[in-house]
Design a protein around this motif. Structure first.
Motif, PDB file in Angstrom:
ATOM      1  N   GLN B 118       0.862  -1.175   0.000  1.00  0.00           N
ATOM      2  CA  GLN B 118       0.000   0.000   0.000  1.00  0.00           C
ATOM      3  C   GLN B 118       0.898   1.224   0.000  1.00  0.00           C
ATOM      4  O   GLN B 118       2.105   1.106   0.224  1.00  0.00           O
ATOM      5  CB  GLN B 118      -0.925   0.024   1.215  1.00  0.00           C
ATOM      6  N   LYS B 122      -2.367   7.341   0.665  1.00  0.00           N
ATOM      7  CA  LYS B 122      -3.788   7.068   0.463  1.00  0.00           C
ATOM      8  C   LYS B 122      -4.228   5.724   1.039  1.00  0.00           C
ATOM      9  O   LYS B 122      -5.427   5.442   1.134  1.00  0.00           O
ATOM     10  CB  LYS B 122      -4.128   7.108  -1.034  1.00  0.00           C
ATOM     11  N   ASP B 123      -3.286   4.858   1.385  1.00  0.00           N
ATOM     12  CA  ASP B 123      -3.616   3.562   2.004  1.00  0.00           C
ATOM     13  C   ASP B 123      -4.631   2.749   1.204  1.00  0.00           C
ATOM     14  O   ASP B 123      -5.459   2.043   1.787  1.00  0.00           O
ATOM     15  CB  ASP B 123      -4.172   3.767   3.430  1.00  0.00           C
ATOM     16  N   ASN B 124      -4.594   2.831  -0.116  1.00  0.00           N
ATOM     17  CA  ASN B 124      -5.596   2.094  -0.892  1.00  0.00           C
ATOM     18  C   ASN B 124      -5.391   0.584  -0.855  1.00  0.00           C
ATOM     19  O   ASN B 124      -6.353  -0.169  -0.773  1.00  0.00           O
ATOM     20  CB  ASN B 124      -5.593   2.567  -2.352  1.00  0.00           C
ATOM     21  N   ASN B 125      -4.126   0.154  -0.963  1.00  0.00           N
ATOM     22  CA  ASN B 125      -3.854  -1.282  -0.933  1.00  0.00           C
ATOM     23  C   ASN B 125      -4.596  -2.005  -2.061  1.00  0.00           C
ATOM     24  O   ASN B 125      -5.339  -2.955  -1.833  1.00  0.00           O
ATOM     25  CB  ASN B 125      -4.264  -1.833   0.449  1.00  0.00           C
ATOM     26  N   GLN B 126      -4.431  -1.545  -3.302  1.00  0.00           N
ATOM     27  CA  GLN B 126      -5.192  -2.106  -4.420  1.00  0.00           C
ATOM     28  C   GLN B 126      -4.364  -2.390  -5.664  1.00  0.00           C
ATOM     29  O   GLN B 126      -4.708  -3.287  -6.434  1.00  0.00           O
ATOM     30  CB  GLN B 126      -6.301  -1.114  -4.844  1.00  0.00           C
TER      31      GLN B 126
END
Lengths: 308, 249
Positions: B118, B122-126
């Motif tokens: 991630q 933004k911590d999206n982890n996607q």
């Protein structure tokens, strides 16, 4: 609107965070289907059928869902995705692993780790280590969301949903499950415990965490740790609380020997009452703590254990 | 074996970010920037695979503004061979980053992609998972151990209950967690050497992709600030407060 939720479970039981995710779905509105995919997961499905608000429990019980491999899970979810307006998963290692894969297959985005439902297409999430709350509107035809458990209360469990078996084994053969090395833990789960006691670098070594465990066992608390304590090898990774670890929001959080880096605060600052024990009066943790004791933790922890 | 690593320029993780004047977005004026810490771990892992004779070439890709060259140079100084910057001033969502990366993978015939689990902003982890989906490759997220042998990657993943080990058939995507390695610091001679390593800049338009945003940022705000509480003198005083005043014990 019809919502699909990917349940978090270990085949024999349902994880509490599934209940929080159902509450988020209830706030969006519409029928709710709950998918239990695993191997020998009938017991988890039985438990799922009792959750209030769930219309149907979909059970996919196949060997290829053992270990919840992302490739096979995503293929299964894709086979049913067109029936739904929203697909939700708890913001867990599994949910975060699987849902973005489904999203890209559907050519839609995911909003990760939402903390509130504003409307069926608008949600809030926390960014920049918890320093910013963003309100985001999804423009996609199917909305995919992972849900932060601590931001939603758990759903009640007095329902009686219909259980439907989902046929077909989607084995993509891209990955192979070898094993789980699970930490055996008799204490409550970190993410759903009412009380959490965590240790940081100040604990000095792994053996000293037994001092936290003794206090925890007196009050039925879960034991957590900072990234520094995990990186130093004091305790295993599943105990990490923080921005990149687990997010907790218990009634009582006791931070012991923790300085209070923003990455740690991002994982626990929604706790109802925060207590800090640290010998450094300047430690940033005291700026968010409701109660602080400036002392050597090696004196205070035994005192606390005896007094409880 | 060719490895692609992806690196992201982010705000320094130790800087507190605030909303701008009209709360329409975050205020990043004069904020110190850095490489996403998880991307440093991905870089380190790729270089170790090259040093072990498993990888033949390590290519570093960043998608972002012109200044993202700094982060590519950091990777090159750590030991990556060459860099690619897909230049854009737009803030792209993970889906679009993954689509662009998939194009690069096709051009470069990559066998393994390493990226952070991630980003710290933004911590999206996607992105890794989406890239794996677009390529229809296997994925191992949250890696804390990686072992490559005979066209297979055996990966130990950090999951909520402890560790999970899976095996992937290459080509595949691996996203890196904190305990995978400790990234090295680039030495001064290597920083100088990195300045001469190839870095290709490609305008984003060259890819001809529809990169329309899929969500709209309506508003940003600061969270409620917790007030500092009371410093107490004893454990007894603390327990009294927790039992009587707060009712949490």
């Amino acid at each position: 609107m019809t919502i699909l939720i990917i349940a978090e479970h270990d085949n024999s039981s349902l994880k509490e965070i599934t209940l929080n995710t159902i509450t988020a779905a209830t706030q969006i509105g519409g029928d709710i289907d709950l998918l239990i995919a695993g191997e020998d997961c009938a017991a988890a499905a039985e438990a799922a059928a009792k959750i209030s608000g769930v219309t149907r429990v979909l059970v996919a019980d196949q060997a290829c869902y053992n270990g919840q491999l992302a490739e096979n899970m995503a293929a299964l979810i894709m086979s049913m995705a067109s029936n739904y307006s929203h697909i939700l998963a708890p913001s867990t290692a599994n949910g975060k692993n699987v849902l973005p894969r489904v999203a890209a297959k559907l050519d839609v985005s995911v909003l990760s780790d939402i903390i509130s439902v504003e409307s069926p297409d608008t949600f809030k999430r926390s960014i920049y280590a918890g320093n910013i709350i963003a309100t985001l509107q999804s423009l996609d035809p199917i909305k995919l969301l992972t849900v932060r458990g601590t931001s939603f209360s758990p759903a009640e469990q007095n329902g009686s949903a219909f259980i439907k078996v989902v046929d077909g084994a989607f084995d993509e053969a891209l990955s192979l499950f070898i094993n789980n090395d699970s930490v055996v833990n008799e204490r409550p789960e970190l993410t759903s415990a009412k009380i959490v006691i965590s240790g940081g670098r100040g604990m000095q070594n792994g053996e000293n965490f037994s001092m936290l465990e003794k206090v925890a066992d007196k009050v039925g608390a879960a034991v957590g740790a900072t990234r520094a304590a995990v990186d130093a090898g004091f305790v295993p990774n599943d105990m990490q609380v923080g921005q990149t670890g687990k997010i907790v929001a218990p009634d009582l959080y006791i931070a012991v020997g923790i300085s209070g880096a923003i990455q740690h605060l991002a994982g626990m600052k929604e706790s109802k009452v925060i207590v800090a024990i640290n010998k450094d009066p300047e430690a940033p943790i005291f700026q968010v703590a409701d109660y602080g004791i400036v002392s050597d933790l090696f004196d205070t922890l035994p005192e606390l254990e005896n007094a409880l | 074996m060719k490895i692609l690593i992806m690196v992201k320029r982010v705000t320094d993780p130790n800087v507190t970010i605030r909303p701008n004047m009209d709360s329409s977005n975050v205020d990043l004026t004069n904020v110190k920037m850095a490489m996403n810490p998880f991307c440093e771990i991905a870089t380190e892992e790729a270089i170790r695979l090259k040093e072990a004779g498993i990888a033949s070439e390590v290519i570093v890709l960043s998608i972002g503004d012109k200044q993202s060259q700094d982060q590519i140079r950091t990777s090159l100084a750590m030991g990556a061979d060459r860099g690619i910057l897909i230049e854009t001033d737009a803030t792209l969502e993970p889906l679009n980053i993954a689509k662009l990366a998939a194009k690069v993978i096709e051009e470069e015939e990559i066998d393994l992609v390493l990226l952070g689990k991630q980003s710290s902003d933004k911590d999206n982890n996607q992105t890794g998972q989406m890239l794996a989906a677009i390529k229809d490759w296997g994925q191992a997220t949250f890696a804390s151990k990686l072992y490559i042998s005979n066209e297979k990657a055996t990966v130990t993943r950090e999951v909520d209950t402890g560790l999970q080990t899976i095996e992937l058939t290459l080509p595949a995507i691996v996203t890196c967690d904190l305990r995978l390695n400790t990234p090295r610091f680039a030495s001064l001679p290597n920083i100088m050497k990195a300045k001469r390593k190839p870095l290709v800049i490609k305008p984003i338009e060259e890819f001809g992709l529809d990169l329309t945003p899929r969500f709209k940022m309506l508003n940003v705000e600061s969270p409620q600030v917790r007030e500092a509480g009371d410093i107490l003198g004893s454990v007894d005083e603390l327990l009294e407060k927790l039992k009587t005043t707060e009712g949490v014990l």
